[in-house]
Design a protein around this motif. Structure first.
Motif, PDB file in Angstrom:
ATOM      1  N   PRO A  30      25.022  46.178  42.445  1.00  0.00           N
ATOM      2  CA  PRO A  30      26.269  45.650  41.883  1.00  0.00           C
ATOM      3  C   PRO A  30      27.093  44.847  42.880  1.00  0.00           C
ATOM      4  N   VAL A  31      26.947  45.141  44.167  1.00  0.00           N
ATOM      5  CA  VAL A  31      27.679  44.365  45.177  1.00  0.00           C
ATOM      6  C   VAL A  31      27.203  42.914  45.157  1.00  0.00           C
ATOM      7  N   LEU A  32      25.883  42.726  45.155  1.00  0.00           N
ATOM      8  CA  LEU A  32      25.340  41.368  45.162  1.00  0.00           C
ATOM      9  C   LEU A  32      25.653  40.645  43.859  1.00  0.00           C
ATOM     10  N   LEU A  33      25.508  41.333  42.732  1.00  0.00           N
ATOM     11  CA  LEU A  33      25.788  40.689  41.441  1.00  0.00           C
ATOM     12  C   LEU A  33      27.263  40.360  41.279  1.00  0.00           C
ATOM     13  N   SER A  34      28.134  41.209  41.833  1.00  0.00           N
ATOM     14  CA  SER A  34      29.562  40.953  41.681  1.00  0.00           C
ATOM     15  C   SER A  34      29.981  39.645  42.338  1.00  0.00           C
ATOM     16  N   VAL A  35      29.320  39.296  43.439  1.00  0.00           N
ATOM     17  CA  VAL A  35      29.646  38.035  44.118  1.00  0.00           C
ATOM     18  C   VAL A  35      29.391  36.848  43.192  1.00  0.00           C
ATOM     19  N   LEU A  36      28.334  36.948  42.379  1.00  0.00           N
ATOM     20  CA  LEU A  36      28.021  35.871  41.434  1.00  0.00           C
ATOM     21  C   LEU A  36      29.082  35.720  40.355  1.00  0.00           C
ATOM     22  N   ILE A  37      29.875  36.766  40.134  1.00  0.00           N
ATOM     23  CA  ILE A  37      30.958  36.716  39.149  1.00  0.00           C
ATOM     24  C   ILE A  37      32.273  36.352  39.805  1.00  0.00           C
ATOM     25  N   ILE A  38      32.492  36.879  40.999  1.00  0.00           N
ATOM     26  CA  ILE A  38      33.763  36.658  41.696  1.00  0.00           C
ATOM     27  C   ILE A  38      33.996  35.180  41.991  1.00  0.00           C
ATOM     28  N   VAL A  39      32.987  34.506  42.493  1.00  0.00           N
ATOM     29  CA  VAL A  39      33.155  33.106  42.922  1.00  0.00           C
ATOM     30  C   VAL A  39      33.622  32.211  41.775  1.00  0.00           C
TER      31      VAL A  39
END
Length: 293
Positions: free
Chosen positions: A262-271
């Motif tokens: 979820p840490v890696l996937l969250s970056v794809l949403i945050i940006v």
């Protein structure tokens, strides 16, 4: 008639002590530190009294938290509260809920696909477990979002801008979950990114508490129903989960929130959220001394 012997106050005399004290207290309460402190104390008390209460008590606690937040912001912070406006609230909550549901299902699917999770039906009553989970997670989502994104983020944002506000609240969000079983530095960092930064970015983008409540609620609800520990705590769910392999994949006894997935996937949403917020002008720059004059 004899003239009154009562002393006449001098025009130059200062205000009465109780008036002076009252206005001093008002100034303190209406400062950012004052109204944030009042809000935090009130929300913490509501959470302590209602989070694990029977029946609809947690939902009533969530309503009380919204009412308290509105009072603090309007009477102490002296500002409007468009972030909790009724108009469009259901739409924002459903949009946020859809995002949170999609996010958690993708995370669960990937971890299961890589062999990290296997699930077994727990055998508890379906309706009772579902009701208790909805009540518990609704209370947690509303009170935590009013605390971190409503009070803290907006207070910090007024003085230091959105970037500092989102960073500081994310750090404190991670630290606030250090009490769970298996918590440590990595779990705090992971939660700071996948929840603190992500939910902060979601708020800056939508400027709606209901949107971030929706994301937070569905994320937590699905984890609980799947039997996955939530920040080191394992309330009753519909399933029990067995973990296999590296704790970096599964999150170990702390739960999914300590997984790298979820840490890696969250970056794809945050940006993209932050990019949208910047384009639409809902991400505030740091105030300069010149702008404050």
């Amino acid at each position: 008639m004899r003239p009154s012997s009562a002393p006449v106050p001098s025009p130059s005399a200062g205000p009465e002590p109780d008036v002076t004290e009252r206005s001093r207290l008002q100034r303190i309460a209406r400062s950012p530190l004052g109204w944030v402190g009042c809000g935090l104390v009130g929300l913490s008390l509501i959470a302590a009294l209602t989070a694990t209460g029977p029946g609809p008590v947690p939902a009533l606690g969530a309503l009380a938290a919204v009412a308290l937040y509105a009072w603090v912001m309007r009477r102490l912070a002296l500002r409007a509260t468009p972030e909790i406006a009724r108009a469009g609230a259901w739409r924002e909550a459903l949009l946020g809920g859809g995002l949170g549901l999609a996010f958690i299902l993708v995370v669960l699917g990937l971890i299961t696909l890589f062999g990290g999770y296997s699930f077994t039906w727990a055998g508890h009553g379906f309706a009772g477990v579902l009701w208790a989970a909805v009540m518990m997670q609704l209370n947690a989502a509303v009170i935590e979002e009013l605390t971190f994104r409503g009070l803290a983020l907006q207070a910090l944002e007024q003085r230091w801008g959105s970037a500092v506000a989102i960073t500081v609240t994310a750090v404190f969000f991670g630290l606030a979950h250090l009490g769970g079983t298996g918590a440590g530095l990595w779990s705090a960092v992971a939660l700071a990114v996948q929840a603190g930064v992500l939910l902060g970015a979601a708020f800056l983008w939508r400027r709606s508490i209901w949107f971030v409540v929706g994301v937070h609620f569905t994320w937590n609800l699905v984890q609980q129903l799947a039997g996955i520990p939530l920040s080191g705590h394992t309330p009753d769910g519909l399933y029990t989960v067995d973990t296999h392999g590296s704790s970096l994949l599964t999150g170990g006894i702390f739960g999914l929130e300590a997984s790298v997935v979820p840490v890696l996937l969250s970056v794809l949403i945050i940006v993209p959220m932050l990019m949208r917020a910047r384009r639409q002008g809902t991400m505030w720059p740091r105030r300069t001394r010149r702008a404050e004059r």
